[in-house]
Design a protein around this motif. Structure first.
Motif, PDB file in Angstrom:
ATOM      1  N   ILE A 132      -3.015  -3.816  -9.478  1.00 13.26           N
ATOM      2  CA  ILE A 132      -2.821  -2.451  -8.971  1.00 13.26           C
ATOM      3  C   ILE A 132      -4.185  -1.773  -8.852  1.00 13.26           C
ATOM      4  N   CYS A 133      -4.467  -1.249  -7.679  1.00 16.76           N
ATOM      5  CA  CYS A 133      -5.699  -0.484  -7.447  1.00 16.76           C
ATOM      6  C   CYS A 133      -5.324   0.955  -7.143  1.00 16.76           C
ATOM      7  N   ILE A 134      -5.941   1.878  -7.843  1.00 18.23           N
ATOM      8  CA  ILE A 134      -5.664   3.293  -7.633  1.00 18.23           C
ATOM      9  C   ILE A 134      -6.974   4.001  -7.298  1.00 18.23           C
ATOM     10  N   LEU A 135      -7.144   4.323  -6.022  1.00 20.98           N
ATOM     11  CA  LEU A 135      -8.290   5.115  -5.592  1.00 20.98           C
ATOM     12  C   LEU A 135      -7.798   6.556  -5.545  1.00 20.98           C
ATOM     13  N   ILE A 136      -8.302   7.348  -6.475  1.00 21.15           N
ATOM     14  CA  ILE A 136      -7.812   8.727  -6.579  1.00 21.15           C
ATOM     15  C   ILE A 136      -8.938   9.624  -7.071  1.00 21.15           C
TER      16      ILE A 136
ATOM     17  N   LYS B  48      -4.294   9.666 -17.583  1.00 21.83           N
ATOM     18  CA  LYS B  48      -3.771   9.010 -18.795  1.00 21.83           C
ATOM     19  C   LYS B  48      -2.262   8.820 -18.696  1.00 21.83           C
ATOM     20  N   GLN B  49      -1.567   9.808 -18.156  1.00 25.04           N
ATOM     21  CA  GLN B  49      -0.111   9.703 -17.993  1.00 25.04           C
ATOM     22  C   GLN B  49       0.247   8.629 -16.958  1.00 25.04           C
ATOM     23  N   ILE B  50      -0.517   8.550 -15.886  1.00 24.53           N
ATOM     24  CA  ILE B  50      -0.297   7.512 -14.868  1.00 24.53           C
ATOM     25  C   ILE B  50      -0.450   6.133 -15.498  1.00 24.53           C
ATOM     26  N   ILE B  51      -1.509   5.945 -16.253  1.00 25.45           N
ATOM     27  CA  ILE B  51      -1.743   4.650 -16.898  1.00 25.45           C
ATOM     28  C   ILE B  51      -0.644   4.357 -17.914  1.00 25.45           C
ATOM     29  N   LYS B  52      -0.241   5.362 -18.677  1.00 28.80           N
ATOM     30  CA  LYS B  52       0.817   5.174 -19.663  1.00 28.80           C
ATOM     31  C   LYS B  52       2.107   4.702 -18.990  1.00 28.80           C
TER      32      LYS B  52
ATOM     33  N   ASN C 147      -3.059  13.984  -4.764  1.00 24.25           N
ATOM     34  CA  ASN C 147      -3.920  14.032  -5.939  1.00 24.25           C
ATOM     35  C   ASN C 147      -3.176  13.388  -7.114  1.00 24.25           C
ATOM     36  N   THR C 148      -3.741  13.468  -8.307  1.00 22.59           N
ATOM     37  CA  THR C 148      -3.116  12.824  -9.468  1.00 22.59           C
ATOM     38  C   THR C 148      -1.746  13.420  -9.791  1.00 22.59           C
ATOM     39  N   ALA C 149      -1.573  14.714  -9.584  1.00 23.50           N
ATOM     40  CA  ALA C 149      -0.267  15.335  -9.850  1.00 23.50           C
ATOM     41  C   ALA C 149       0.784  14.792  -8.883  1.00 23.50           C
ATOM     42  N   ASP C 150       0.408  14.633  -7.614  1.00 33.55           N
ATOM     43  CA  ASP C 150       1.330  14.077  -6.618  1.00 33.55           C
ATOM     44  C   ASP C 150       1.682  12.635  -6.948  1.00 33.55           C
ATOM     45  N   LEU C 151       0.681  11.843  -7.313  1.00 30.91           N
ATOM     46  CA  LEU C 151       0.920  10.446  -7.671  1.00 30.91           C
ATOM     47  C   LEU C 151       1.830  10.351  -8.887  1.00 30.91           C
ATOM     48  N   LEU C 152       1.579  11.166  -9.861  1.00 30.65           N
ATOM     49  CA  LEU C 152       2.416  11.178 -11.071  1.00 30.65           C
ATOM     50  C   LEU C 152       3.864  11.510 -10.728  1.00 30.65           C
ATOM     51  N   ALA C 153       4.064  12.441  -9.818  1.00 26.18           N
ATOM     52  CA  ALA C 153       5.409  12.860  -9.430  1.00 26.18           C
ATOM     53  C   ALA C 153       6.180  11.760  -8.702  1.00 26.18           C
ATOM     54  N   ARG C 154       5.491  10.894  -7.968  1.00 23.10           N
ATOM     55  CA  ARG C 154       6.185   9.863  -7.192  1.00 23.10           C
ATOM     56  C   ARG C 154       6.054   8.457  -7.781  1.00 23.10           C
ATOM     57  N   LEU C 155       5.377   8.343  -8.903  1.00 25.81           N
ATOM     58  CA  LEU C 155       5.073   7.036  -9.497  1.00 25.81           C
ATOM     59  C   LEU C 155       6.324   6.220  -9.810  1.00 25.81           C
ATOM     60  N   ASP C 156       7.292   6.808 -10.487  1.00 22.52           N
ATOM     61  CA  ASP C 156       8.494   6.062 -10.881  1.00 22.52           C
ATOM     62  C   ASP C 156       9.271   5.561  -9.666  1.00 22.52           C
ATOM     63  N   GLN C 157       9.544   6.451  -8.743  1.00 19.01           N
ATOM     64  CA  GLN C 157      10.416   6.105  -7.619  1.00 19.01           C
ATOM     65  C   GLN C 157       9.730   5.254  -6.561  1.00 19.01           C
ATOM     66  N   GLU C 158       8.475   5.536  -6.244  1.00 14.35           N
ATOM     67  CA  GLU C 158       7.834   4.858  -5.119  1.00 14.35           C
ATOM     68  C   GLU C 158       6.941   3.687  -5.508  1.00 14.35           C
ATOM     69  N   ILE C 159       6.560   3.589  -6.770  1.00 14.53           N
ATOM     70  CA  ILE C 159       5.646   2.512  -7.157  1.00 14.53           C
ATOM     71  C   ILE C 159       6.266   1.623  -8.229  1.00 14.53           C
ATOM     72  N   LEU C 160       6.697   2.214  -9.310  1.00 13.66           N
ATOM     73  CA  LEU C 160       7.265   1.397 -10.384  1.00 13.66           C
ATOM     74  C   LEU C 160       8.608   0.789 -10.015  1.00 13.66           C
ATOM     75  N   SER C 161       9.285   1.321  -9.027  1.00 14.72           N
ATOM     76  CA  SER C 161      10.562   0.759  -8.590  1.00 14.72           C
ATOM     77  C   SER C 161      10.364  -0.440  -7.657  1.00 14.72           C
TER      78      SER C 161
ATOM     79  N   ASN D  47       0.853  -1.179   0.000  1.00 12.22           N
ATOM     80  CA  ASN D  47       0.000   0.000   0.000  1.00 12.22           C
ATOM     81  C   ASN D  47       0.893   1.234   0.000  1.00 12.22           C
ATOM     82  N   THR D  48       0.909   1.941  -1.109  1.00  8.89           N
ATOM     83  CA  THR D  48       1.750   3.136  -1.238  1.00  8.89           C
ATOM     84  C   THR D  48       0.939   4.428  -1.158  1.00  8.89           C
ATOM     85  N   ALA D  49      -0.294   4.322  -0.687  1.00  4.77           N
ATOM     86  CA  ALA D  49      -1.171   5.495  -0.623  1.00  4.77           C
ATOM     87  C   ALA D  49      -0.619   6.549   0.331  1.00  4.77           C
ATOM     88  N   VAL D  50      -0.844   7.797  -0.036  1.00  2.00           N
ATOM     89  CA  VAL D  50      -0.443   8.932   0.796  1.00  2.00           C
ATOM     90  C   VAL D  50      -1.658   9.840   0.953  1.00  2.00           C
ATOM     91  N   SER D  51      -2.067  10.055   2.192  1.00  2.00           N
ATOM     92  CA  SER D  51      -3.222  10.922   2.452  1.00  2.00           C
ATOM     93  C   SER D  51      -2.981  12.311   1.868  1.00  2.00           C
TER      94      SER D  51
END
Length: 184
Positions: free
Chosen positions: A56-60, A81-85, A35-49, A28-32
């Motif tokens: 994968i479930c994304i409640l956003i 769309k960028q997150i999914i890409k 938003n989508t911009a925050d998730l996009l910013a941390r996606l590579d380092q905190e999730i894809l790594s 669970n990598t959720a952060v209270s």
């Protein structure tokens, strides 16, 4: 997905483990407050790594649509769309599930309306369809449940937004149903 609501771990993890009839390993990598911009910013380092997972479930969207910090719908759509890409570099679309925001109790919630939640949820559903991802309409799940929505939304903050055990049990049950149909 990040709130503990009195548990030693995120309550959704606890509910998933209690309701599942098979072993689960949950990351669970959720952060209270994100938003989508925050998730996009941390996606590579905190999730894809992280090690690759099966599902994968994304409640956003709840923070994207909040009037006091709104990410407007076209930007929200582009971010999703960028997150999914990015996720699609590693995962098949059917492994990705977008989960819409749940409803809010408007008598307690100042910054979010159910009308706006339905708008953002519709956008999410369309994107999931276009990208061949899965979609869970949590708004619909909550509002069509036999328990009153206001009861599902009672959590330790009791602010009409952050739900407690009843809401997390419903969320976990809905996710497990999606996991059960994973092969379909």
């Amino acid at each position: 997905m990040a709130r503990h609501e009195g548990c030693d771990q995120p309550m959704v993890n606890d509910c998933l483990n209690q309701l599942a009839n098979f072993p689960l390993e949950i990351i669970n990598t959720a952060v209270s407050g994100h938003n989508t911009a925050d998730l996009l910013a941390r996606l590579d380092q905190e999730i894809l790594s992280q090690a690759q997972v099966d599902f994968i479930c994304i409640l956003i969207g709840t923070n994207d649509l909040a009037s006091h910090k709104q990410i407007h719908l076209p930007t929200f759509e582009a971010n999703l769309k960028q997150i999914i890409k990015k996720l699609a570099r590693i995962y098949e679309p059917k492994q990705i599930t977008l989960i819409s925001p749940p409803p809010v109790d408007e008598s307690k919630q100042r910054h979010r309306t159910n009308r706006r939640i339905r708008e953002y949820s519709t956008c999410m559903k369309q994107i999931a369809f276009q990208e061949n991802c899965r979609f869970i309409d949590l708004y619909k799940t909550f509002t069509e449940n036999p328990k009153p929505t206001e009861e599902l939304l009672i959590g330790s903050l009791n602010d009409g937004l952050h739900f407690g055990k009843a809401g997390y049990e419903l969320l976990a049950q809905t996710i497990l149903e999606a996991l059960g149909s994973f092969g379909n």
